[in-house]
Design an enzyme around this catalytic site. Structure first.
Site, PDB file in Angstrom:
ATOM      1  N   PHE A   1      45.825  40.038  76.447  1.00  0.00           N
ATOM      2  CA  PHE A   1      44.461  39.572  76.646  1.00  0.00           C
ATOM      3  C   PHE A   1      44.201  38.258  75.921  1.00  0.00           C
ATOM      4  CE2 PHE A   1      44.320  42.280  72.839  1.00  0.00           C
ATOM      5  CZ  PHE A   1      43.759  41.402  71.929  1.00  0.00           C
TER       6      PHE A   1
ATOM      7  N   HIS B   1      50.222  46.612  63.783  1.00  0.00           N
ATOM      8  CA  HIS B   1      50.062  45.549  64.784  1.00  0.00           C
ATOM      9  C   HIS B   1      48.888  45.778  65.730  1.00  0.00           C
ATOM     10  CE1 HIS B   1      51.436  48.160  67.963  1.00  0.00           C
ATOM     11  NE2 HIS B   1      51.664  47.187  68.813  1.00  0.00           N
TER      12      HIS B   1
ATOM     13  N   GLY C   1      46.968  51.228  68.413  1.00  0.00           N
ATOM     14  CA  GLY C   1      47.952  52.241  68.801  1.00  0.00           C
ATOM     15  C   GLY C   1      47.356  53.231  69.776  1.00  0.00           C
TER      16      GLY C   1
END
Lengths: 483, 149
Positions: free
Chosen positions: A207, A406, A409
């Protein structure tokens, strides 16, 4: 299946699957999670996949699992493993198909209140200039010779062609270029896929977002990064596109026979690997670095067009529409780094798959202004919730091979998300919250609904509480462009 | 033992049951595929993949491709076959709905027929080897394929 009874609690934020859990494990698995997150994590095969990863030859110390972990294929998404040079292995599946999938953050001095009536136009312009969707081709048409330069030079190629500034490169991991990329180790097929796709977003969970800085938790770091409460920022999440996918595909196939040549026994064929000092290992390393450079260049070209979109939409409406780079960081990568193991510095290949490098203060590879605060860690959340900016810590160097989480999840399958959520309803709901969505597919939008993800705030509180990253700022989305 | 030397025309109705279904996977796609023989299994895997990607073909013109594979084991052939289709979707915008597969020893010649995509919802990065075993069961051959999406 790993159960909670198999885990040893180290502290509130850390758990261990001991090496004794399975006879073929070479190291233990260390999980960063609260009990609440662990209850979610154990619902899929993440921990089983982490124990499989712990069987790879040449591992040192531990396999690390982040709180945003979820089931992948072979190696879990949200896993970190380090193998000792020169004989330890390198595994394409432990890095992922989207080599150097990563995140870039651009910041501005644009106040949200000054532009809130122009956000729909900004969303349209971003959507037009930053191509997204399945197999989408970009505005650039690279010849073979130019593609080879991108492979070798990464972001430096974009600087030479007017898509970057020197400041952008300074604030990119490895200055947007990994040494040792080798175009001769990359197939024609990968190059055919890569040539038309530079400067494209792709689809899936990739995105471009425009966010507002919602809260600041570390004023000094926020000031150094140029993050101000109430101001707009841009987050770009994508990777090496079909180029990287093909390179990983090629080497996973080739390594199916390499493991037999090197007598490597594995619990899952997707974990195939080769010794780093073998011809096969060196070939993959050279190809993987080429894909990493392509991905750095890809995000840089997208940043160029994001800047153009801001200029086209906001020039004359606000005094300063400039977007300056905060940082660009990979979360699917294999890197040769030095880490202390049992008090001794050891050269290792750190595999991060769905995990972000999070080096602490003092690391010489950081731009001078970041050396006192640590490396920025960019954590995109799910659509409609929040994203985060963190900084790496000295603790992360000791406990997670200098790595952190990161993202949020996933916690729900795509099929279940599509059954529960209607894409158009979700778009309307997000629109009612002031979030402008431009998406190529309503089904794809439903799959990426916030309900399908863990609570990103809980993930961030975990890595902050564990000490492997510190909170700097929380961002909330106002524009989302998806393929 | 898998039968490698036989003709199979995907457009013909096979005698035994065949099919595919999606298995819940947290992040990616898992497809369970079953068929009476290897050729049908490949065809069902392709059909299942296009189904998950919500691929819609243009009504015309029809396009054909001839693809050749050499293989040592059926699992590698399955991944190679799907990888080729993923490549053709991304590079040429094509998908296929008719298949004629000819096995000769360790060679497969696939004649596939389809058209340009009218639309597709999902990007497939790769067909993976994750826990991939083609096994024999009461339903014939069965395999679970995980796609990175």
């Amino acid at each position: 299946m790993v159960s909670l009874q198999d885990l040893k609690q180290i502290n509130r934020f850390e758990w261990e699957i001991p090496q004794s859990y399975r006879a073929d494990m070479r190291v233990p698995v260390r999980i960063f999670a609260t009990r609440q997150l662990l209850e979610q994590i154990k619902n899929d095969k993440s921990l089983e996949q982490a124990t499989n990863a712990a069987t790879l030859p040449g591992l040192v110390d531990r396999v690390v699992v982040m709180p945003d972990v979820h089931q992948g294929y072979g190696f879990p998404i949200g896993g970190v493993a380090a193998t000792r040079l020169p004989h330890g292995i390198i595994s394409p599946g432990a890095i992922g198909y989207d080599i150097n999938c990563g995140v870039r953050l651009l910041a501005s001095q644009i106040e949200f209140d000054a532009v809130k009536n122009h956000l729909s136009d900004l969303a349209n312009t971003l959507n037009h200039l930053c191509p997204s969707g399945v197999g989408k081709k970009g505005h650039l048409r690279l010849k073979n010779v130019e593609l080879e330069k991108v492979i070798r030079d990464g972001s430096r190629w974009t600087l030479q062609h007017g898509y970057a500034t020197e400041a952008d490169l300074r604030r990119t991991e490895e200055r947007g270029r990994l040494e040792g990329a080798d175009p001769t180790k990359i197939s024609k097929r990968a190059k055919d896929r890569g040539r038309p796709q530079l400067g494209t977003l792709g689809a899936g969970n990739h995105f471009i977002e425009v966010d507002v800085v919602d809260q600041v938790f570390h004023p000094q770091a926020a000031q150094v990064m140029g993050l101000t409460v109430g101001h707009l920022v841009v987050m770009i999440h994508c990777g090496s596109r079909g180029f990287g996918h093909q390179i990983c595909t090629d080497y996973v196939r080739e390594f199916q026979s390499a493991v037999k040549r090197y007598s490597i026994q594995l619990p899952d064929r997707e974990l195939v690997c080769a010794p780093l000092d073998s011809p096969e290992g060196q070939a993959y390393l050279g190809a993987m670095r080429g894909a990493a450079n392509y991905a750095f260049a890809n995000r840089q070209v997208l940043a160029h067009f994001a800047r153009q979109a801001f200029e086209e939409t906001l020039a004359g409406k606000v005094p300063n529409w400039h977007l300056h780079q905060v940082y660009d960081i990979a979360h699917n990568m294999g890197k040769i780094e030095t880490h202390e193991v049992d008090g001794v510095p050891v050269e290792v290949c750190v595999h991060r798959k769905g995990a972000t490098r999070a080096f602490g203060p003092g690391y010489q590879g950081l731009p001078a202004e970041y050396r006192s605060i640590g490396q920025p860690v960019l954590v995109p959340g799910s659509m409609g919730t929040a994203s985060w900016v963190l900084v790496g810590t000295a603790e992360s160097m000791q406990r997670s091979f200098g790595s952190s989480c990161h993202g949020a999840g996933r916690t729900m399958s795509r099929s279940k998300a599509k059954k529960m959520i209607w894409g158009e309803d979700l778009r309307k709901e997000l629109q009612s919250q002031g979030i402008h969505i431009r998406a190529g597919s309503m089904a794809g939008l439903a799959e990426e609904a916030p309900q399908a993800y863990k609570d990103v705030d809980a993930v961030v509180e975990t890595v902050h509480g564990a000490g492997i990253a510190n909170k700097v700022a929380r961002l909330r989305p106002v524009v989302v462009i998806k393929g | 033992m898998l039968e490698k030397t036989k003709w199979y025309t995907g457009t013909m109705r096979p005698k035994s049951h065949f099919g595919f279904r999606e298995i819940a996977h947290t992040a990616d796609w898992e497809l369970e595929v079953w068929a009476p023989d290897l050729g049908t299994l490949l065809v069902q895997a392709a059909r299942g993949m296009y189904h998950l990607a919500e691929a819609k073909l243009s009504s015309h013109p029809r396009l054909n491709r001839k693809i050749e594979f050499s293989f040592q084991e059926p699992e590698t052939l399955l991944i190679d076959f799907l990888t080729e289709l993923i490549f053709l979707t991304e590079s040429e915008g094509l998908a296929f709905d008719q298949y004629e597969l000819q096995f000769e020893g360790d060679q497969l010649i696939a004649l596939v027929s389809g058209a340009e995509l009218e639309s597709i919802s999902k990007e497939i990065k790769a067909a993976t080897y994750h826990n991939l075993i083609i096994r024999e069961s009461e339903r014939g051959l069965i395999a679970n394929i995980v796609f990175d999406v």
